[in-house]
Design an enzyme around this catalytic site. Structure first.
Site, PDB file in Angstrom:
ATOM      1  N   ARG A   1     -16.251  -1.880  -3.491  1.00 12.86           N
ATOM      2  CA  ARG A   1     -15.041  -1.066  -3.533  1.00 12.86           C
ATOM      3  C   ARG A   1     -13.995  -1.682  -4.462  1.00 12.86           C
ATOM      4  NH1 ARG A   1     -14.234  -0.463   1.662  1.00 12.86           N
ATOM      5  NH2 ARG A   1     -12.182  -1.336   2.073  1.00 12.86           N
TER       6      ARG A   1
ATOM      7  N   GLY B   1      -9.288 -17.170  -7.606  1.00 12.42           N
ATOM      8  CA  GLY B   1      -9.730 -15.920  -7.022  1.00 12.42           C
ATOM      9  C   GLY B   1     -10.487 -16.161  -5.733  1.00 12.42           C
TER      10      GLY B   1
ATOM     11  N   ASP C   1      -7.051  -3.779  -5.360  1.00 11.73           N
ATOM     12  CA  ASP C   1      -6.726  -2.466  -4.806  1.00 11.73           C
ATOM     13  C   ASP C   1      -5.388  -1.927  -5.322  1.00 11.73           C
ATOM     14  OD1 ASP C   1      -8.212  -4.291  -3.146  1.00 11.73           O
ATOM     15  OD2 ASP C   1      -8.191  -2.848  -1.517  1.00 11.73           O
TER      16      ASP C   1
ATOM     17  N   SER D   1     -14.804  -2.694   6.568  1.00 13.07           N
ATOM     18  CA  SER D   1     -14.747  -4.159   6.459  1.00 13.07           C
ATOM     19  C   SER D   1     -15.967  -4.756   7.139  1.00 13.07           C
ATOM     20  CB  SER D   1     -13.462  -4.682   7.099  1.00 13.07           C
ATOM     21  OG  SER D   1     -13.460  -6.095   7.131  1.00 13.07           O
TER      22      SER D   1
ATOM     23  N   TRP E   1     -12.189   0.114  -7.496  1.00 13.65           N
ATOM     24  CA  TRP E   1     -10.735   0.192  -7.715  1.00 13.65           C
ATOM     25  C   TRP E   1     -10.396  -0.116  -9.172  1.00 13.65           C
ATOM     26  CZ3 TRP E   1      -9.315   3.054  -4.143  1.00 13.65           C
ATOM     27  CH2 TRP E   1      -9.360   2.782  -2.779  1.00 13.65           C
TER      28      TRP E   1
ATOM     29  N   SER F   1     -15.299  -8.000   9.435  1.00 18.58           N
ATOM     30  CA  SER F   1     -14.674  -7.773  10.737  1.00 18.58           C
ATOM     31  C   SER F   1     -15.460  -6.789  11.591  1.00 18.58           C
ATOM     32  CB  SER F   1     -13.252  -7.248  10.552  1.00 18.58           C
ATOM     33  OG  SER F   1     -13.285  -5.950   9.982  1.00 18.58           O
TER      34      SER F   1
ATOM     35  N   ASP G   1       0.805  -1.226   0.000  1.00 25.82           N
ATOM     36  CA  ASP G   1       0.000   0.000   0.000  1.00 25.82           C
ATOM     37  C   ASP G   1       0.837   1.275   0.000  1.00 25.82           C
ATOM     38  OD1 ASP G   1      -2.619  -0.989  -0.197  1.00 25.82           O
ATOM     39  OD2 ASP G   1      -2.574  -1.595   1.909  1.00 25.82           O
TER      40      ASP G   1
END
Length: 396
Positions: free
Chosen positions: A245, A231, A173, A363, A249, A366, A113
């Protein structure tokens, strides 16, 4: 060979064609509201950073240790670019000092990242001010990102120990991380950074996007052969669904890469992903956190995914020729979604620690940041508005 995917007809084509564009006055009014919230949050965060998402609609304050910290600095640079007010530059430059310290000492950077962290903070800072500190930090960050390169599989490994077979994977991402490499190639004159970026992009397009133009979140490669394996998801509802999301991306990642490579052959891949996204929007055109859901499911929205997709459509608008298929439709769709965010996903009040964009999801599995603000949603919403105000040069 560039991957061929299904391109669905756009269900609301006529509605999007009839959508009036966001006027400059609309965008300015919305952006100036963002500036006020950023000002309040500057006093709240001081020289520290917001955690990735709000908790009970207030950002916890953290050190510069998360993958999301660059978004806050990017927001400061956007405010400085718009207002010219030195207070935004001063805090952003102190942030840059923090980012330079972080990369020089390799603090919480053993992942991919680096683009999210350093494109908006340090590439943006170098672009706006010519700062040598920002330039050095960006180059060091690109070097750190290259340590994730898996030559056999031709991808940048997302997370986990570098030589661990169970972590031999990349995620969609990363399409937003690799622009850092293109920019550092331009800054240094060294083509190697851009070559790695392009190879990772090509691998992503081959494998992480499905035949129906939806996307996996994660794709595992075979550590023995370097070829494709399977995947999966860590963020979407299940392995076969389309995490909103992640789809966004791709919608933004493709045009950002095309911006550097000039490979308009990827336009059909962009069209496939964008049409899939647009055809699964709920009544107010702001997506649920996974595109598998409909209004009947009563699931949380992810306003951040909507803002990312708007930025992607606006960026691809620059790349496509005027006679490109559905170009006017995408303009209308971007305006339609952004106007929905302006009207229904922001607050008229301004309190220290509050988000700019509400009703996001970090998330779901979580339980982190569910129906909360998140800092990348705030950033991409501001970027989309900035794109409506001026011919903006991205920090990506």
């Amino acid at each position: 060979m560039i991957r061929q995917v299904n391109i669905e007809p756009i269900d609301l084509r006529q509605d999007f064609l009839e959508t009036p564009p966001i006027t400059r006055d609309e965008a300015i009014a919305a952006f100036e509201a963002c500036v006020k919230q950023v000002e309040a949050n500057m006093d709240y965060f001081q020289d520290k950073f917001p955690w990735s998402a709000t908790k009970e609609l207030k950002y916890p304050i953290i050190e510069n240790i998360e993958w999301t910290d660059g978004f806050w600095t990017g927001m400061l640079w956007l405010c400085y670019e718009y207002t010219g007010d030195e207070k935004f530059r001063a805090l952003a430059e102190r942030n840059v000092d923090s980012f330079l310290h972080r990369v020089e000492n390799k603090i919480e950077l053993d992942h991919h990242d680096l683009g999210f962290l350093y494109s908006l903070s340090c590439v943006g800072g170098y672009q706006l001010t010519g700062s040598e500190k920002a330039k050095r930090a960006a180059i060091l960050a690109a070097d750190q990102l290259l340590t994730r390169w898996q030559e056999k599989g031709q991808f940048l490994q997302a997370w986990g120990p570098f030589n661990s077979p169970e972590h031999y994977r990349f995620i969609i991402d990363c399409m937003l991380n690799i622009p850092l490499l293109y920019r550092v190639s331009q800054i240094t004159g060294d083509p190697h950074y851009a070559e790695i970026a392009q190879k990772h992009f090509e691998t992503s397009c081959k494998y992480v996007i499905r035949d129906d133009a939806s996307a996996f979140h994660t794709f595992y490669m075979n550590p023995e052969t370097g070829g494709p394996d399977h995947g999966a998801t860590r963020q979407g509802y299940n392995d076969d669904s389309a995490w909103a999301r992640g789809q966004a991306w791709g919608i933004y990642g493709i045009p950002l890469n095309v911006r550097y490579t000039h490979q308009l052959e990827y336009a059909d891949l962009y069209r496939g992903m964008t049409n899939y996204f647009l055809n699964r929007l709920p009544e107010d055109h702001v997506c649920y956190w996974d595109l598998i859901f409909t209004d009947a499911d009563k699931q949380p929205r992810d306003s951040s995914a909507a803002a990312i997709a708007v930025c992607g459509m606006m960026e691809m608008d620059r790349q496509l020729p005027e006679d490109a298929a559905d170009k006017a439709v995408y303009r209308g769709a971007a305006a339609n979604i952004l106007r929905a965010l302006i009207k229904g996903y922001t607050s008229e009040t301004c309190e220290p620690g509050s988000p700019i964009l509400y009703h996001g999801v970090y998330s779901w599995h979580s339980g982190k940041g569910v129906d909360e603000g998140n800092i990348w949603g705030d950033y991409f919403y501001m970027e989309a508005l900035m794109r409506c105000i001026k011919d903006w040069h991205p920090y990506w």
